[in-house]
Design a protein around this motif. Structure first.
Motif, PDB file in Angstrom:
ATOM      1  N   ALA A 225      54.897   3.093  49.373  1.00 30.28           N
ATOM      2  CA  ALA A 225      55.498   3.896  50.446  1.00 30.28           C
ATOM      3  C   ALA A 225      56.899   3.359  50.719  1.00 30.28           C
ATOM      4  N   ASP A 226      57.894   4.090  50.271  1.00 22.37           N
ATOM      5  CA  ASP A 226      59.285   3.688  50.474  1.00 22.37           C
ATOM      6  C   ASP A 226      59.716   4.242  51.831  1.00 22.37           C
ATOM      7  N   GLU A 227      59.705   3.350  52.824  1.00 17.65           N
ATOM      8  CA  GLU A 227      59.982   3.781  54.199  1.00 17.65           C
ATOM      9  C   GLU A 227      61.250   3.108  54.715  1.00 17.65           C
ATOM     10  N   VAL A 228      62.260   3.012  53.852  1.00 18.81           N
ATOM     11  CA  VAL A 228      63.479   2.296  54.256  1.00 18.81           C
ATOM     12  C   VAL A 228      64.204   2.990  55.415  1.00 18.81           C
ATOM     13  N   TYR A 229      63.894   4.277  55.652  1.00 22.85           N
ATOM     14  CA  TYR A 229      64.550   4.992  56.767  1.00 22.85           C
ATOM     15  C   TYR A 229      63.591   5.191  57.946  1.00 22.85           C
ATOM     16  N   GLU A 230      62.539   4.362  58.051  1.00 22.17           N
ATOM     17  CA  GLU A 230      61.525   4.568  59.095  1.00 22.17           C
ATOM     18  C   GLU A 230      62.120   4.625  60.501  1.00 22.17           C
ATOM     19  N   HIS A 231      63.256   3.974  60.713  1.00 25.08           N
ATOM     20  CA  HIS A 231      63.856   3.870  62.047  1.00 25.08           C
ATOM     21  C   HIS A 231      64.784   5.040  62.354  1.00 25.08           C
ATOM     22  N   LEU A 232      64.993   5.945  61.365  1.00 20.63           N
ATOM     23  CA  LEU A 232      65.954   7.042  61.555  1.00 20.63           C
ATOM     24  C   LEU A 232      65.252   8.389  61.484  1.00 20.63           C
ATOM     25  N   THR A 233      64.701   8.828  62.625  1.00 16.18           N
ATOM     26  CA  THR A 233      64.098  10.160  62.710  1.00 16.18           C
ATOM     27  C   THR A 233      64.713  10.851  63.922  1.00 16.18           C
ATOM     28  N   TYR A 234      64.772  12.166  63.850  1.00 15.99           N
ATOM     29  CA  TYR A 234      65.486  12.925  64.886  1.00 15.99           C
ATOM     30  C   TYR A 234      64.552  13.962  65.495  1.00 15.99           C
ATOM     31  N   GLY A 235      63.554  13.454  66.200  1.00 15.71           N
ATOM     32  CA  GLY A 235      62.596  14.358  66.838  1.00 15.71           C
ATOM     33  C   GLY A 235      61.254  14.376  66.135  1.00 15.71           C
ATOM     34  N   ALA A 236      61.258  14.258  64.816  1.00 14.64           N
ATOM     35  CA  ALA A 236      59.986  14.251  64.076  1.00 14.64           C
ATOM     36  C   ALA A 236      59.344  12.866  64.202  1.00 14.64           C
ATOM     37  N   GLU A 237      58.027  12.827  64.128  1.00 16.84           N
ATOM     38  CA  GLU A 237      57.319  11.547  64.215  1.00 16.84           C
ATOM     39  C   GLU A 237      57.190  10.937  62.815  1.00 16.84           C
ATOM     40  N   ARG A 308      65.008  -6.931  69.218  1.00 18.17           N
ATOM     41  CA  ARG A 308      63.802  -6.656  70.007  1.00 18.17           C
ATOM     42  C   ARG A 308      64.128  -6.635  71.501  1.00 18.17           C
ATOM     43  N   ASP A 309      65.166  -7.418  71.906  1.00 18.91           N
ATOM     44  CA  ASP A 309      65.513  -7.505  73.324  1.00 18.91           C
ATOM     45  C   ASP A 309      66.613  -6.537  73.736  1.00 18.91           C
ATOM     46  N   ASN A 310      67.496  -6.182  72.800  1.00 14.29           N
ATOM     47  CA  ASN A 310      68.672  -5.404  73.235  1.00 14.29           C
ATOM     48  C   ASN A 310      68.574  -3.903  72.944  1.00 14.29           C
ATOM     49  N   GLY A 311      67.440  -3.456  72.488  1.00 12.18           N
ATOM     50  CA  GLY A 311      67.255  -2.004  72.305  1.00 12.18           C
ATOM     51  C   GLY A 311      68.068  -1.422  71.172  1.00 12.18           C
ATOM     52  N   PHE A 312      68.488  -2.257  70.223  1.00  9.63           N
ATOM     53  CA  PHE A 312      69.385  -1.818  69.149  1.00  9.63           C
ATOM     54  C   PHE A 312      68.861  -0.611  68.366  1.00  9.63           C
ATOM     55  N   VAL A 313      67.575  -0.636  68.021  1.00 14.06           N
ATOM     56  CA  VAL A 313      67.060   0.411  67.122  1.00 14.06           C
ATOM     57  C   VAL A 313      67.182   1.790  67.773  1.00 14.06           C
ATOM     58  N   ALA A 314      66.885   1.860  69.084  1.00 17.09           N
ATOM     59  CA  ALA A 314      66.985   3.151  69.785  1.00 17.09           C
ATOM     60  C   ALA A 314      68.445   3.587  69.895  1.00 17.09           C
ATOM     61  N   VAL A 315      69.324   2.637  70.179  1.00 23.50           N
ATOM     62  CA  VAL A 315      70.757   2.964  70.280  1.00 23.50           C
ATOM     63  C   VAL A 315      71.262   3.479  68.937  1.00 23.50           C
ATOM     64  N   GLN A 316      70.876   2.762  67.878  1.00 20.97           N
ATOM     65  CA  GLN A 316      71.325   3.151  66.541  1.00 20.97           C
ATOM     66  C   GLN A 316      70.824   4.557  66.183  1.00 20.97           C
ATOM     67  N   ARG A 317      69.569   4.839  66.526  1.00 27.50           N
ATOM     68  CA  ARG A 317      69.027   6.166  66.210  1.00 27.50           C
ATOM     69  C   ARG A 317      69.847   7.256  66.917  1.00 27.50           C
ATOM     70  N   ALA A 318      70.172   7.008  68.185  1.00 23.96           N
ATOM     71  CA  ALA A 318      70.961   8.004  68.940  1.00 23.96           C
ATOM     72  C   ALA A 318      72.338   8.179  68.294  1.00 23.96           C
ATOM     73  N   GLU A 319      72.921   7.086  67.826  1.00 23.33           N
ATOM     74  CA  GLU A 319      74.246   7.187  67.186  1.00 23.33           C
ATOM     75  C   GLU A 319      74.170   8.004  65.892  1.00 23.33           C
ATOM     76  N   TYR A 320      73.113   7.776  65.119  1.00 24.90           N
ATOM     77  CA  TYR A 320      72.971   8.536  63.872  1.00 24.90           C
ATOM     78  C   TYR A 320      72.679  10.003  64.160  1.00 24.90           C
ATOM     79  N   GLN A 321      71.905  10.233  65.219  1.00 24.48           N
ATOM     80  CA  GLN A 321      71.594  11.627  65.555  1.00 24.48           C
ATOM     81  C   GLN A 321      72.887  12.359  65.926  1.00 24.48           C
ATOM     82  N   ALA A 322      73.779  11.665  66.646  1.00 29.70           N
ATOM     83  CA  ALA A 322      75.072  12.278  67.014  1.00 29.70           C
ATOM     84  C   ALA A 322      75.887  12.566  65.753  1.00 29.70           C
TER      85      ALA A 322
END
Ligand code: PMP
Length: 439
Positions: A225-237, A308-322
């Protein structure tokens, strides 16, 4: 004796293996050169044109400044990184992951994939690995390097819309389970599943994964399972196939620090799975590179801990979605239809309406690669924005499926995307003209 085998001395030259002998340009060099020749905005290769966040750069700087972190790491990986990957994947996979036996650290996801292929394909036995097309371009050579044979099953576009004129969804690209099952033989050992998908942007649904998992189980296949983009989804689970009932035991999940932290040049990735699958993967890795580089493993460990403390993954996802929304808006404005991606950082644009003059001159290395390469080349040269011909992600029998598409990466700066908007005004006029003429 031909001139390729006999140099001036008259002695024959050492001959390379056929799979490495080709001297032709690879697609990335080809398209990078075409882009550079006209100063095109390069949305081709999938690397970030913006720097990593400061805390990530600092993590690497501190690791390098440390006096002791410059020697071989254990082949499995540096303990701090194993602990961090275990923490992340225990959450993602919903089970406690043992850092001492259920993870191996690699020189990028690429090397994790190669190690897994080497570990589970017996050379010389005609064993097969099923690849779903479009298939990331390393899979085919990696299967061959491991002594296996790739077998291809393409995603098919299933929609009532006309993809040459209308925007469709990455979810309109479907895997036909019957077609997948028909491709499996008594020699099939591996099924490679990439979700979120490069280049389609498809995020396989739970229902689709259940069907795929059932087929893998029925035929006793290893799922890579090549899930290298697991952190980059835009609404889909994003669903990891390893979380489905009975699938952990037969799945190696591959990830990439390069993608997760935006540092593709650091070359750190990992494989996660049960001890019985990771042990041989680690054994192959030990023979391929012995161990991944030490300081950047430490850098990744520190960055993951901070993230894990600074919320980076969520911030990054929002930036990519933009960025995704911006590039889709640019295509909407110029009338270029595309496949709206649910994940990853690519958009397949449908350039089927672009009219290439009959007498347009292509360099021989493009001419010989066929229609899709010509389209990507022409687009770069004439409209000043460069992408990748997705035909590169298909076996010869299925290349036509990609014929009208060009892949554009949106992991690029705002300035780059603004420039792209400006350049594509010429395309807008071209498409309006082309569509006015009935064909
Ligand atoms: N798998 C897929 C689907 C990818 O797109 C990439 C990178 N483009 C990789 C694997 C390789 O990742 P890494 O850079 O960590 O080797």
């Amino acid at each position: 004796m031909s001139s390729t085998t006999a140099p001036a001395s008259g002695q024959p030259r050492p001959q390379p293996a056929a799979m490495y002998a080709a001297t032709g340009l690879d697609v990335w060099t080809m398209m990078n050169q075409a882009a550079a020749s006209v100063g095109a905005v390069n949305l081709g290769q999938g690397y970030m044109s913006f720097p990593p966040k400061d805390f990530i750069k600092r993590a690497a700087q501190e690791a390098l400044a440390d006096g002791v972190q410059h020697q071989y790491a254990p082949p499995r990986g540096r303990p701090r990184l194993l602990d961090e990957v275990a923490a992340r994947f225990s959450g993602l996979l919903g089970r406690p992951i043992d850092p001492a036996s259920e993870i191996s650290v690699h020189a990028g996801a690429n090397e994790a994939l190669l190690s897994a292929f080497c570990a589970f394909l017996e050379p010389g036995k005609g064993q097969e690995a099923v690849l779903i097309e479009p298939a990331f371009d390393q899979y085919t050579p990696n299967v061959a390097m491991a002594g296996g044979t790739p077998v291809y099953v393409p995603l098919r576009v299933r929609t009532s819309k006309d993809p040459a004129r209308e925007v469709i969804s990455s979810d309109d690209w479907k895997l036909d389970p019957a077609e997948l099952e028909a491709a499996i033989t008594s020699k099939t050992r591996i099924l490679v599943l990439n979700t979120p998908h490069n280049p389609v942007g498809k995020v396989f649904t739970r229902a689709e994964l259940e069907e795929i998992g059932a087929i893998a189980t029925r035929h006793n296949l290893l799922v890579i399972a090549d899930e290298v983009y697991e952190h980059l989804t835009y609404g889909a689970e994003h669903v990891s196939i390893a979380t489905l009932p009975g699938m952990w035991e037969r799945t190696i999940t591959v990830g990439s620090a390069g993608k997760l932290l935006g540092v593709t040049g650091w070359r750190v990735g990992w494989a996660v799975g049960p001890r019985e699958l990771i042990q041989p993967t680690l054994a192959a890795h030990t023979r391929i590179v012995f161990t991944a580089n030490t300081p950047l493993q430490e850098g990744v460990a520190s960055a993951l801990s901070a993230a894990r403390d600074n919320g980076f993954v969520a911030v990054q996802r929002a930036e990519y979605q933009a960025r995704r929304n911006r590039l889709m808006a640019i295509f909407d404005d110029v009338g270029l239809p595309y496949v709206a991606p649910d994940g990853a950082y690519y958009i397949l644009a449908n350039a089927g309406a672009v009219r290439i003059p009959d007498d347009y001159e292509f360099p021989p290395f493009i001419e010989e690669r066929g229609r899709n390469f010509k389209l990507a080349y022409y687009f770069t040269k004439e409209f000043g924005v460069s992408g990748i011909p997705p035909a590169e992600f298909y076996s010869p029998a299925h290349k036509d499926i990609a014929g009208d598409y060009i892949r554009f990466a949106f992991c690029k700066t705002d300035e780059g995307l603004d420039e792209c908007a400006q350049r594509l005004q010429k395309l807008k006029a071209h498409l309006q003209e082309a569509r006015a003429v009935p064909f």
